[in-house]
Design a protein around this motif. Structure first.
Motif, PDB file in Angstrom:
ATOM      1  N   ASN A 184       0.961  -1.090  -0.229  1.00  0.00           N
ATOM      2  CA  ASN A 184      -0.461  -0.750   0.346  1.00  0.00           C
ATOM      3  C   ASN A 184       1.014   1.087  -0.139  1.00  0.00           C
ATOM      4  O   ASN A 184       2.430   1.047   0.339  1.00  0.00           O
ATOM      5  N   GLY A 185       0.109   2.625  -0.635  1.00  0.00           N
ATOM      6  CA  GLY A 185       1.414   3.708  -0.399  1.00  0.00           C
ATOM      7  C   GLY A 185       1.395   4.554   0.829  1.00  0.00           C
ATOM      8  O   GLY A 185       0.636   4.067   1.598  1.00  0.00           O
ATOM      9  N   PRO A 186       1.719   5.755   1.071  1.00  0.00           N
ATOM     10  CA  PRO A 186       2.367   6.384   2.030  1.00  0.00           C
ATOM     11  C   PRO A 186       1.241   6.464   2.508  1.00  0.00           C
ATOM     12  O   PRO A 186       1.355   6.951   3.439  1.00  0.00           O
ATOM     13  N   GLU A 187       0.672   7.212   1.881  1.00  0.00           N
ATOM     14  CA  GLU A 187      -0.867   7.873   1.947  1.00  0.00           C
ATOM     15  C   GLU A 187      -1.953   6.989   3.230  1.00  0.00           C
ATOM     16  O   GLU A 187      -2.569   7.227   4.320  1.00  0.00           O
ATOM     17  N   SER A 188      -1.077   5.766   3.216  1.00  0.00           N
ATOM     18  CA  SER A 188      -2.403   4.817   4.092  1.00  0.00           C
ATOM     19  C   SER A 188      -1.905   4.687   5.852  1.00  0.00           C
ATOM     20  O   SER A 188      -0.991   5.238   5.870  1.00  0.00           O
TER      21      SER A 188
END
Length: 260
Positions: free
Chosen positions: A194-198
């Motif tokens: 998943n991405g760093p915004e998670s």
């Protein structure tokens, strides 16, 4: 290192005929296989008594052996392996929500009950370390196995799962050396899913080729040579990129042989 023999786990070739599988394994440069004695494969457990010896003969015609099977620890599997001359049944030990020690106790109770089958049929139970909710590192594997005679219950040490646990390979191998019967050559690394915004990072293993990943096959081979290892090296043919398994396994057996 003339005593080392190279095996391949044939799980990816579920729908391949026995003759085509044997031709591919031989041409790729292996000495034999680990066979998934499971439902849906070329031989299923319910037919193992009759069909497993036939499979062994078919492979022998190509100069190949079955060094081990991955299967359940049922008596019919022990008997079929004995009839076919296959020495090891590979298994892994799951760890449930109640934790590590109860998992060890349950496994040891099962092994204690099956020592009689090991003696009766001349078969060894091989236990593999596995990352995640299994007995996963070498110290845990030794804790499980140390009480047993290695002719009954032995260690199958997996390079990728050892590396995913963060163990130095030399330390891991030294821990289980007294019970070591087989070494799995496999490689992997953790990949973020998943991405760093998670809110929270999530990771999963990505299984790759022998030169890549966390595990140094070169260091592992070096340690095995330093201790005059005379067992089986099994390439498990596990790749997250499943579409290129034939290409990767040919590259990996060439690389593995070069290290010895």
């Amino acid at each position: 290192m003339s005593g080392v023999q190279f095996s391949v786990f044939t799980k990816p070739w579920k729908d391949t005929s026995t003759s085509e599988l044997a031709k591919f394994v031989k041409k790729s440069g292996f000495d034999g296989i680990e066979f998934p004695l499971r439902p849906g494969y070329q031989v299923e457990p319910k037919h193992a008594d009759k069909e497993l010896p036939v499979l062994v003969k078919q492979l022998n015609d190509y100069g190949l052996k079955i060094f081990s099977v991955a299967s359940s620890l049922d008596e019919r599997v022990f008997a079929a392996c004995a009839e076919a001359g296959i020495p090891i049944i590979r298994t892994m030990i799951a760890v449930k929500d109640d934790g590590f020690i109860p998992a060890v106790r349950r496994a040891q109770q099962e092994f204690d009950e099956k020592i009689a089958w090991c003696e009766k049929y001349g078969i060894t139970i091989g236990v593999q370390n596995h990352n995640g909710r299994f007995i996963s590192n070498s110290s845990g594997l030794l804790y499980l196995l140390e009480k047993y005679d290695p002719k009954h219950v032995t260690a199958i040490w997996d390079a990728a799962h050892n590396a995913l646990e963060g163990e130095e390979p030399e330390i891991g191998l030294s821990a289980v050396w007294s019970h070591l019967a087989m070494v799995n050559f496999k490689n992997a690394y953790q990949r973020r899913t998943n991405g760093p915004e998670s809110e929270e990072a999530r990771w999963e293993p990505y299984f790759t080729t022998g030169r890549q990943g966390y595990a140094s096959w070169r260091r592992i081979a070096g340690y095995l040579k330093s201790r005059d290892y005379q067992g089986v090296v099994c390439l498990t043919a596990e790749y997250s990129d499943e579409h290129n398994v034939n290409k990767y396994i040919k590259e990996d057996i060439e690389y593995a042989r070069s290290l010895f």
